[in-house]
Write a protein that holds these residues in place. Structure first.
Motif, mmCIF file in Angstrom:
data_model
loop_
_atom_site.group_PDB
_atom_site.id
_atom_site.type_symbol
_atom_site.label_atom_id
_atom_site.label_comp_id
_atom_site.label_asym_id
_atom_site.label_seq_id
_atom_site.Cartn_x
_atom_site.Cartn_y
_atom_site.Cartn_z
ATOM 1 N N VAL A 133 0.836 -1.204 0.000
ATOM 2 C CA VAL A 133 0.000 0.000 0.000
ATOM 3 C C VAL A 133 0.869 1.251 0.000
ATOM 4 C CG1 VAL A 133 -1.740 1.272 1.282
ATOM 5 C CG2 VAL A 133 -1.895 -1.214 1.128
ATOM 6 N N THR A 134 1.935 1.265 0.828
ATOM 7 C CA THR A 134 2.827 2.416 0.884
ATOM 8 C C THR A 134 3.540 2.626 -0.443
ATOM 9 O OG1 THR A 134 3.173 1.953 3.213
ATOM 10 C CG2 THR A 134 4.718 3.448 2.168
ATOM 11 N N THR A 135 3.975 1.535 -1.083
ATOM 12 C CA THR A 135 4.654 1.630 -2.373
ATOM 13 C C THR A 135 3.731 2.196 -3.442
ATOM 14 O OG1 THR A 135 5.991 -0.280 -1.751
ATOM 15 C CG2 THR A 135 5.969 0.345 -4.071
ATOM 16 N N LEU A 136 2.483 1.739 -3.465
ATOM 17 C CA LEU A 136 1.520 2.262 -4.426
ATOM 18 C C LEU A 136 1.296 3.754 -4.229
ATOM 19 C CD1 LEU A 136 -1.147 -0.579 -4.486
ATOM 20 C CD2 LEU A 136 0.359 0.076 -6.358
ATOM 21 N N SER A 137 1.186 4.169 -2.970
ATOM 22 C CA SER A 137 0.945 5.580 -2.673
ATOM 23 C C SER A 137 2.084 6.458 -3.174
ATOM 24 C CB SER A 137 0.752 5.758 -1.157
ATOM 25 O OG SER A 137 0.579 7.118 -0.840
ATOM 26 N N LYS A 138 3.343 5.997 -2.981
ATOM 27 C CA LYS A 138 4.484 6.788 -3.421
ATOM 28 C C LYS A 138 4.631 6.787 -4.938
ATOM 29 C CE LYS A 138 7.283 6.318 0.748
ATOM 30 N NZ LYS A 138 8.590 5.874 1.310
ATOM 31 N N SER A 139 4.374 5.649 -5.568
ATOM 32 C CA SER A 139 4.596 5.523 -7.005
ATOM 33 C C SER A 139 3.600 6.340 -7.816
ATOM 34 C CB SER A 139 4.517 4.047 -7.419
ATOM 35 O OG SER A 139 5.511 3.302 -6.761
ATOM 36 N N PHE A 140 2.359 6.436 -7.344
ATOM 37 C CA PHE A 140 1.315 7.097 -8.125
ATOM 38 C C PHE A 140 1.075 8.545 -7.697
ATOM 39 C CE2 PHE A 140 -0.130 3.909 -10.910
ATOM 40 C CZ PHE A 140 0.036 2.697 -10.276
ATOM 41 N N SER A 141 1.884 9.053 -6.745
ATOM 42 C CA SER A 141 1.665 10.437 -6.300
ATOM 43 C C SER A 141 1.948 11.419 -7.437
ATOM 44 C CB SER A 141 2.557 10.742 -5.096
ATOM 45 O OG SER A 141 3.924 10.555 -5.427
ATOM 46 N N GLY A 142 3.074 11.188 -8.208
ATOM 47 C CA GLY A 142 3.394 12.080 -9.320
ATOM 48 C C GLY A 142 2.407 11.950 -10.457
ATOM 49 N N LYS A 203 10.019 1.214 -13.824
ATOM 50 C CA LYS A 203 10.521 0.159 -12.941
ATOM 51 C C LYS A 203 9.600 -0.031 -11.734
ATOM 52 C CE LYS A 203 15.390 0.669 -14.192
ATOM 53 N NZ LYS A 203 16.756 0.948 -13.676
ATOM 54 N N ASN A 204 9.138 1.084 -11.165
ATOM 55 C CA ASN A 204 8.241 0.994 -10.004
ATOM 56 C C ASN A 204 6.930 0.306 -10.370
ATOM 57 O OD1 ASN A 204 10.077 2.285 -8.354
ATOM 58 N ND2 ASN A 204 9.264 4.322 -8.798
ATOM 59 N N ILE A 205 6.380 0.681 -11.542
ATOM 60 C CA ILE A 205 5.114 0.076 -11.976
ATOM 61 C C ILE A 205 5.303 -1.419 -12.227
ATOM 62 C CG2 ILE A 205 3.385 0.064 -13.807
ATOM 63 C CD1 ILE A 205 3.826 3.065 -14.093
ATOM 64 N N THR A 206 6.450 -1.785 -12.827
ATOM 65 C CA THR A 206 6.729 -3.209 -13.064
ATOM 66 C C THR A 206 6.820 -3.966 -11.749
ATOM 67 O OG1 THR A 206 7.924 -2.654 -15.094
ATOM 68 C CG2 THR A 206 8.313 -4.839 -14.137
#
Length: 310
Positions: A133-142, A203-206
């Motif tokens: 959940v934390t990773t998703l929040s950081k990756s999609f903030s931009g 890379k984050n999305i992958t």
């Protein structure tokens, strides 16, 4: 050798105290006969509680003893106990991780055998593993910020189209076409920004998709296990166990049985208190007159003399 009444009383009181301490800790879930070692680690913030698990390769090997804020370093110091049979070096890392999607954290010991062996009381290094959940929040903030700009540009495009439909004059049509061109350029720039954001976070999305795939496989296995497990029998057994536990608790609350009498009977408490005082007097008398209690070593019987308290 004949044992005096005072010694028998002392032995009985000591036995009762030992049994009481053991029983009380047993009800609290503590095993006094299990040898444990205590270690420490530190984090920049606290996301744990006393019930957080201590695991090695997914197996529970200990529990948290205390969580304290260090006012000098500004860090959270965590003390935890593990089974004394567990051996690892000082290079082992204590990792804080999320135990599930719905929250909750635990500590995992990443065992290393290199270097000096850790001893009870050592402070071990730590790290934090961020959950899905934390990773998703950081990756999609931009991406969220750029999508907001895209929606604003789309809204401007729709307003321009409305003006084109409502204004039938040549000047209005020309002005509308110019505005439409500007809107399309803005939309193109926004689209390029979105593409750049997606490329930078490829890379984050992958990695996120890989984690989704792993979680999906785990959920499929879990679903199959639950389907094959006899859940009805387990629930029925659990219900029977809870009913028995309620019966035991009701008996204890009514003062029935040994534990109920121990908790409810004030006379038993008074007797234990009186026996404790008599034990103190016996130990003090043995200390002052040791020969009186070792008549085997003395052929002459020593009469009892009351202690002078003046």
């Amino acid at each position: 050798m004949k044992i005096s009444k005072e010694v028998k009383t002392g032995i009985l009181v000591l036995s009762g105290i030992i049994l009481f301490i053991f029983g009380f800790n047993y009800l609290k879930g503590k095993n006094l006969f299990e040898s444990t070692d205590v270690y420490y680690t530190e984090f920049d913030y606290n996301a744990l509680d006393a019930s957080s698990p201590i695991t090695v390769n997914g197996n529970n090997v200990g529990k948290i003893k205390d969580i304290v804020y260090d006012y000098e370093t500004g860090k959270t110091r965590v003390s935890f106990s593990v089974n004394a049979a567990l051996k690892f070096s000082k290079n082992s890392v204590i990792k804080m991780y999320e135990t599930g999607l719905m929250g909750g954290n635990g500590l995992a010991i990443l065992i290393s055998t290199e270097g000096e062996q850790a001893k009870p009381g050592d402070v071990l290094p730590s790290e934090v593993e961020f959950g899905l959940v934390t990773t998703l929040s950081k990756s999609f903030s931009g991406i969220s910020d750029n999508l907001d700009s895209t929606l604003k540009s789309t809204d401007t495009l729709m307003l321009s189209i409305n003006r084109l439909v409502n204004d039938n004059s040549d000047a209005g049509l020309k002005r509308t076409i110019e505005e439409l061109n500007q809107t399309l350029k803005s939309f193109k720039n926004t689209s390029n920004s979105v593409n750049a954001v997606i490329s930078n976070n490829d890379k984050n999305i992958t990695a996120i998709l890989e984690k989704f795939k792993t979680i999906s496989n785990d959920l499929a296995v879990l679903t199959a296990d639950l389907k094959n497990a006899n859940v009805g029998t387990t629930v029925e057994s659990l219900n029977t166990t809870l009913n028995k536990l309620n019966t035991i608790l009701e008996s204890i609350d009514k003062g029935e049985g040994s534990i109920g009498k121990l908790l409810k009977d004030e006379g038993l408490y008074n007797n234990l208190e009186g026996a404790t005082k008599e034990m103190e007097e016996l130990l003090r008398d043995i200390k002052l007159h040791p020969k009186r209690y070792f008549r085997v070593l003395s052929k002459k019987e020593i009469p009892y003399q009351k202690e002078d308290t003046k």
